[in-house]
Design an enzyme around this catalytic site. Structure first.
Site, PDB file in Angstrom:
ATOM      1  N   GLY A  86       5.053  -0.900   2.928  1.00 42.27           N
ATOM      2  CA  GLY A  86       4.255   0.242   2.515  1.00 42.27           C
ATOM      3  C   GLY A  86       5.084   1.502   2.356  1.00 42.27           C
ATOM      4  O   GLY A  86       6.167   1.639   2.922  1.00 42.27           O
ATOM      5  N   HIS A 133       0.810  -1.210   0.000  1.00 43.40           N
ATOM      6  CA  HIS A 133       0.000   0.000   0.000  1.00 43.40           C
ATOM      7  C   HIS A 133       0.852   1.273   0.000  1.00 43.40           C
ATOM      8  O   HIS A 133       1.914   1.335   0.618  1.00 43.40           O
ATOM      9  CB  HIS A 133      -0.929   0.011   1.216  1.00 43.40           C
ATOM     10  CG  HIS A 133      -0.200  -0.015   2.535  1.00 43.40           C
ATOM     11  ND1 HIS A 133       0.282   1.107   3.163  1.00 43.40           N
ATOM     12  CD2 HIS A 133       0.128  -1.053   3.342  1.00 43.40           C
ATOM     13  CE1 HIS A 133       0.857   0.785   4.303  1.00 43.40           C
ATOM     14  NE2 HIS A 133       0.786  -0.531   4.436  1.00 43.40           N
ATOM     15  N   ASP A 134       0.388   2.260  -0.726  1.00 41.61           N
ATOM     16  CA  ASP A 134       0.980   3.598  -0.759  1.00 41.61           C
ATOM     17  C   ASP A 134       2.370   3.639  -1.391  1.00 41.61           C
ATOM     18  O   ASP A 134       3.076   4.637  -1.253  1.00 41.61           O
ATOM     19  CB  ASP A 134       1.035   4.222   0.644  1.00 41.61           C
ATOM     20  CG  ASP A 134      -0.334   4.293   1.298  1.00 41.61           C
ATOM     21  OD1 ASP A 134      -1.173   5.079   0.825  1.00 41.61           O
ATOM     22  OD2 ASP A 134      -0.576   3.549   2.270  1.00 41.61           O
TER      23      ASP A 134
END
Length: 285
Positions: free
Chosen positions: A147, A129-130
């Site tokens: 992340g 994520h991200d």
């Protein structure tokens, strides 16, 4: 762009499950046993070969290709995530190979996982994520990243490397196979090792991309000004950085390295290999 069922020129295999709200461009091919969620946008000439899952607020760039059992835009592996409508974007002409996982962003992060254009992500890699990957990045088999990782344009990450969350990998940097990267890698830097250490610059990328020998020589001098052969990391790094800035700061590529070092970082810079590491400089891919 057309909704499913409109005459947009998309070819959807009868075993595929595509939400009626999904938006499909012209020339899209969705193969057997694929699943496409309602908030997905698929641009022109994208191909999902088979058994591909695309979910969340995800956009697949024109001409990108997805091999079997890859999953794009699924919920992040973050216990703080509560189903917020975060996003995932993949750029044009990117290729995602078998069993790759790319998760959407989080509300506590940037809210977006982004893959650039002309990227190659090989089998079994994980983009958390991200994360943000620039253009023309190559991620080799079994690479995993935490992340919020930033990988800039033209970087190469070799097989089974592991990248800690919030690490930055600079432009055209090279991460060696099975390296554990806990801190930032400068642009054009080359790192190796179980706990990655900086061993030189990514010389072969510079040569292959038309950088003149005189500029490569100047970059080498700048690099060894900052990281002298045999230098201990206990030495005055800040003083060497100022010498590098004063003597080589007018060179655009050296300036790129300096700007990267000056930028905010949550992980600091990867450590230099101890001793005379010139013989270990890898030319990379």
């Amino acid at each position: 762009m057309h909704a499913v069922g409109e005459n947009g020129g998309a070819r959807v295999h009868p075993t595929a499950i595509v939400a009626p709200e999904a938006r499909l461009g012209r020339g899209v091919v969705i193969g057997p046993w694929c699943s496409v969620g309602p908030d997905v946008v698929i641009e022109d000439n994208v191909e999902l070969i088979s058994h591909v899952v695309v979910d969340g607020h995800t956009r697949l760039g024109a001409g990108s290709r997805y091999f079997p059992f890859s999953t794009i835009g699924m919920a992040p592996q973050d216990l703080k995530y509560k189903g917020e409508p975060t996003r995932c974007e993949v750029g044009p002409r990117t290729v995602v190979r078998e069993h790759v996982t790319i998760h959407r962003g989080t509300a506590t992060g940037s809210g977006l996982t982004r893959i650039g254009s002309d990227v190659l992500i090989m089998a079994n890699a994980h983009v958390a994520h991200d994360c943000s990957l620039g253009d023309r990045v190559i991620i080799v088999n079994n690479v995993v990243m935490g992340g919020h990782v930033l990988i800039e344009d033209d970087a190469r990450v070799m097989g089974s490397a592991a990248i800690h969350q919030f690490v930055r990998i600079g432009h055209a940097a090279l991460v060696g196979g099975v390296a554990g990267v806990e801190a930032d890698v400068i642009p054009y830097g080359s790192v190796l090792g179980n706990r990655a250490r900086l061993v030189g610059l990514h010389w072969i990328w510079l040569r292959r991309n038309g950088v003149e020998s005189a500029e490569i020589h100047r970059m080498r001098k700048a690099f060894f000004t900052l990281y002298p052969k045999g230098a201990s990391e206990d030495g005055p790094f800040a003083a060497r950085l100022e010498v590098m800035r004063r003597e080589f700061g007018d060179d655009p590529r050296v300036r790129e390295i300096l700007d990267f070092i000056d930028a905010p970082s949550k992980r600091g810079l990867v450590r230099v290999a101890r001793g005379d590491f010139s013989a270990a400089e890898t030319e990379g891919a």
